[in-house]
Design a protein around this motif. Structure first.
Motif, PDB file in Angstrom:
ATOM      1  N   TYR A   1     -36.278  20.051 -76.133  1.00 33.28           N
ATOM      2  CA  TYR A   1     -35.433  19.081 -75.430  1.00 33.28           C
ATOM      3  C   TYR A   1     -34.428  19.780 -74.517  1.00 33.28           C
ATOM      4  O   TYR A   1     -34.187  19.337 -73.395  1.00 33.28           O
ATOM      5  CB  TYR A   1     -34.707  18.175 -76.430  1.00 33.28           C
ATOM      6  CG  TYR A   1     -35.675  17.420 -77.301  1.00 33.28           C
ATOM      7  CD1 TYR A   1     -36.420  16.349 -76.795  1.00 33.28           C
ATOM      8  CD2 TYR A   1     -35.879  17.790 -78.618  1.00 33.28           C
ATOM      9  CE1 TYR A   1     -37.328  15.665 -77.587  1.00 33.28           C
ATOM     10  CE2 TYR A   1     -36.792  17.104 -79.424  1.00 33.28           C
ATOM     11  CZ  TYR A   1     -37.513  16.047 -78.898  1.00 33.28           C
ATOM     12  OH  TYR A   1     -38.414  15.386 -79.680  1.00 33.28           O
ATOM     13  N   GLU A   2     -33.835  20.869 -75.002  1.00 37.24           N
ATOM     14  CA  GLU A   2     -32.877  21.608 -74.182  1.00 37.24           C
ATOM     15  C   GLU A   2     -33.556  22.275 -72.992  1.00 37.24           C
ATOM     16  O   GLU A   2     -33.009  22.291 -71.886  1.00 37.24           O
ATOM     17  CB  GLU A   2     -32.150  22.646 -75.031  1.00 37.24           C
ATOM     18  CG  GLU A   2     -31.207  22.020 -76.049  1.00 37.24           C
ATOM     19  CD  GLU A   2     -30.589  23.042 -76.982  1.00 37.24           C
ATOM     20  OE1 GLU A   2     -30.804  24.254 -76.802  1.00 37.24           O
ATOM     21  OE2 GLU A   2     -29.868  22.614 -77.902  1.00 37.24           O
ATOM     22  N   VAL A   3     -34.744  22.827 -73.211  1.00 34.60           N
ATOM     23  CA  VAL A   3     -35.492  23.461 -72.129  1.00 34.60           C
ATOM     24  C   VAL A   3     -35.833  22.423 -71.063  1.00 34.60           C
ATOM     25  O   VAL A   3     -35.628  22.650 -69.872  1.00 34.60           O
ATOM     26  CB  VAL A   3     -36.777  24.140 -72.655  1.00 34.60           C
ATOM     27  CG1 VAL A   3     -37.680  24.588 -71.507  1.00 34.60           C
ATOM     28  CG2 VAL A   3     -36.431  25.322 -73.550  1.00 34.60           C
ATOM     29  N   GLU A   4     -36.335  21.273 -71.500  1.00 38.23           N
ATOM     30  CA  GLU A   4     -36.708  20.220 -70.555  1.00 38.23           C
ATOM     31  C   GLU A   4     -35.494  19.721 -69.774  1.00 38.23           C
ATOM     32  O   GLU A   4     -35.557  19.554 -68.549  1.00 38.23           O
ATOM     33  CB  GLU A   4     -37.371  19.060 -71.287  1.00 38.23           C
ATOM     34  CG  GLU A   4     -37.869  17.976 -70.352  1.00 38.23           C
ATOM     35  CD  GLU A   4     -38.679  16.911 -71.055  1.00 38.23           C
ATOM     36  OE1 GLU A   4     -39.194  16.036 -70.336  1.00 38.23           O
ATOM     37  OE2 GLU A   4     -38.805  16.935 -72.287  1.00 38.23           O
ATOM     38  N   ALA A   5     -34.386  19.505 -70.445  1.00 39.14           N
ATOM     39  CA  ALA A   5     -33.175  19.022 -69.777  1.00 39.14           C
ATOM     40  C   ALA A   5     -32.680  20.035 -68.750  1.00 39.14           C
ATOM     41  O   ALA A   5     -32.303  19.669 -67.632  1.00 39.14           O
ATOM     42  CB  ALA A   5     -32.097  18.708 -70.806  1.00 39.14           C
ATOM     43  N   ALA A   6     -32.673  21.312 -69.126  1.00 37.15           N
ATOM     44  CA  ALA A   6     -32.214  22.353 -68.208  1.00 37.15           C
ATOM     45  C   ALA A   6     -33.129  22.441 -66.987  1.00 37.15           C
ATOM     46  O   ALA A   6     -32.656  22.561 -65.849  1.00 37.15           O
ATOM     47  CB  ALA A   6     -32.147  23.694 -68.925  1.00 37.15           C
TER      48      ALA A   6
END
Length: 67
Positions: A48-53
């Protein structure tokens, strides 16, 4: 990092362009998710953090291109 100018970045830019044109394909969306998942697994980060970034970077660059 996936947020650099690597494969994940290029896939997300392509997906965003397709989405804005109303022609986003399942194959493109799946390729983006596969790249995100692979990067997250390889680096121990949250998917989720990778996708958001990644989305933040692509959107920011798109806004710069438009403005």
């Amino acid at each position: 990092m996936i947020c650099g100018r690597g494969r994940g970045f290029e896939l997300e830019r392509a997906a965003r362009a397709e989405q804005q044109a109303g022609v986003l394909t399942v194959e493109t969306a799946q390729a983006v998710q596969k790249a995100i998942n692979a990067h997250a697994a390889a680096t121990g980060q949250s998917r989720y953090e990778v996708e958001a970034a990644l989305k933040r970077v692509v959107r920011h660059l798109a806004e710069d291109d438009d403005g």
